[in-house]
Design an enzyme around this catalytic site. Structure first.
Site, mmCIF file in Angstrom:
data_model
loop_
_atom_site.group_PDB
_atom_site.id
_atom_site.type_symbol
_atom_site.label_atom_id
_atom_site.label_comp_id
_atom_site.label_asym_id
_atom_site.label_seq_id
_atom_site.Cartn_x
_atom_site.Cartn_y
_atom_site.Cartn_z
ATOM 1 N N ALA A 30 108.881 43.244 59.911
ATOM 2 C CA ALA A 30 110.009 43.382 60.665
ATOM 3 C C ALA A 30 109.935 44.361 61.543
ATOM 4 O O ALA A 30 109.244 45.364 61.248
ATOM 5 C CB ALA A 30 111.405 43.381 59.882
ATOM 6 N N GLY A 34 108.558 40.711 56.293
ATOM 7 C CA GLY A 34 109.230 39.750 56.804
ATOM 8 C C GLY A 34 107.932 38.592 57.175
ATOM 9 O O GLY A 34 108.247 37.441 57.293
ATOM 10 N N GLU A 77 107.181 36.732 54.345
ATOM 11 C CA GLU A 77 108.486 35.841 54.002
ATOM 12 C C GLU A 77 108.322 34.629 54.756
ATOM 13 O O GLU A 77 108.751 33.461 54.472
ATOM 14 C CB GLU A 77 109.604 36.666 54.092
ATOM 15 C CG GLU A 77 109.773 37.857 53.009
ATOM 16 C CD GLU A 77 111.000 38.563 53.031
ATOM 17 O OE1 GLU A 77 111.937 38.895 52.245
ATOM 18 O OE2 GLU A 77 110.952 39.269 54.267
ATOM 19 N N GLU A 118 108.247 46.480 51.088
ATOM 20 C CA GLU A 118 109.880 47.008 51.664
ATOM 21 C C GLU A 118 110.073 48.190 50.672
ATOM 22 O O GLU A 118 110.914 49.070 51.062
ATOM 23 C CB GLU A 118 110.802 45.986 51.424
ATOM 24 C CG GLU A 118 110.754 44.805 52.508
ATOM 25 C CD GLU A 118 109.742 43.724 52.211
ATOM 26 O OE1 GLU A 118 109.848 42.750 53.248
ATOM 27 O OE2 GLU A 118 108.952 43.926 51.561
#
Length: 260
Positions: free
Chosen positions: A66, A112, A115, A135
């Site tokens: 991200a 992300g 994900e 993360e």
């Protein structure tokens, strides 16, 4: 439709969506998530599209995570809203599309990015791929479904270790874990995905959509996957695709599914 951060192109029944922020290693910011939602939605509604492939531009990254600069100063309420909106717009949305989605993982798929790949229906990786959920090294946890989908795909113990160490695994380890279905060279990544997509496209898109729904039901809390399978199986009998598929089988010819 014109996009700023992605590219989308349909060819012979396959729509390829490319995240196109190579100078940011294709990191996901809010605008990119919104554009991806729009592109996936458009492809899913396009009768010509039988399979969707999503990949990253360049050779270094699928999606390297991200865009941290967007949320570094968020508070508790803002952080919760960020995760909720992102899951609804993109990650849960992709998982529940009736059109099959293949992640062509080229290079880094971190945070992300992993994900997003896990939200796709399955994954193919290039041999230079590196996958992980780092993360916790930033004082936060995966917020776009990573703590839920990773254990489903590789098991609880392995997921716990990967998340808690904030480590990365290479493509072959990901294959061994069952996180990806195939590993190939970077040059052969998209051709292999297209080869698989063409095999999928020969089958009934209606039946495939029903199968996706039934398979996903097994992983939803409070939902009986067997009941969903029974319902979707029965629904197939009322489709034009079922009529064409069974007629073609009995007449010993290739089926020409109308997709209805």
């Amino acid at each position: 439709m014109n996009y700023n951060n992605i590219l989308s192109k349909e060819n012979n029944g396959i729509t390829t969506i490319t995240i196109n922020r190579p100078n940011k290693l294709n990191a996901l910011n809010k605008d990119t998530i919104q554009e991806l939602h729009e592109a996936f939605d458009a492809a899913n509604k396009d009768k010509n599209t039988k399979v969707i492939i999503v990949t990253g531009s360049g050779e270094k990254a699928f999606v390297a995570g991200a865009d941290i600069s967007e949320f570094a100063d968020y508070n508790v309420k803002q952080g919760g809203k960020l995760a909720k909106k992102g899951q609804k717009l993109l990650f849960d949305f992709v998982e529940n599309l009736s059109t099959p989605v293949i992640a062509a993982v080229n290079g880094f798929a971190l945070g992300g990015g992993l994900e997003l790949a896990m939200a796709c229906h399955f994954r193919v990786a290039s041999d230079n791929a590196k996958l992980g959920l780092p993360e916790v090294s930033l004082g936060v946890i995966p917020g776009y479904g990573g703590t839920q989908r990773l254990p489903q795909l590789i098991g609880k113990g392995r997921a716990m270790e990967l998340i808690m160490t904030a480590g990365m695994i290479d493509a072959n380890q990901a294959l061994n874990y069952g996180l990806v279905n195939h590993v190939t060279t970077l040059d052969e990544l998209l051709p292999l995905c297209e080869k698989i997509a063409n095999k999928i496209a020969r089958n009934s898109s209606v039946a495939i959509g029903a199968a996706i729904k039934a398979i996903n039901a097994n992983f939803k809390d409070g939902v009986n996957g067997f009941d969903v399978e029974i319902q979707e199986f029965g629904n197939c009998f009322g489709t034009d695709d079922f009529e064409e598929g069974t007629s073609a089988f009995l007449e010993k010819r290739k089926a020409n599914f109308p997709g209805e």
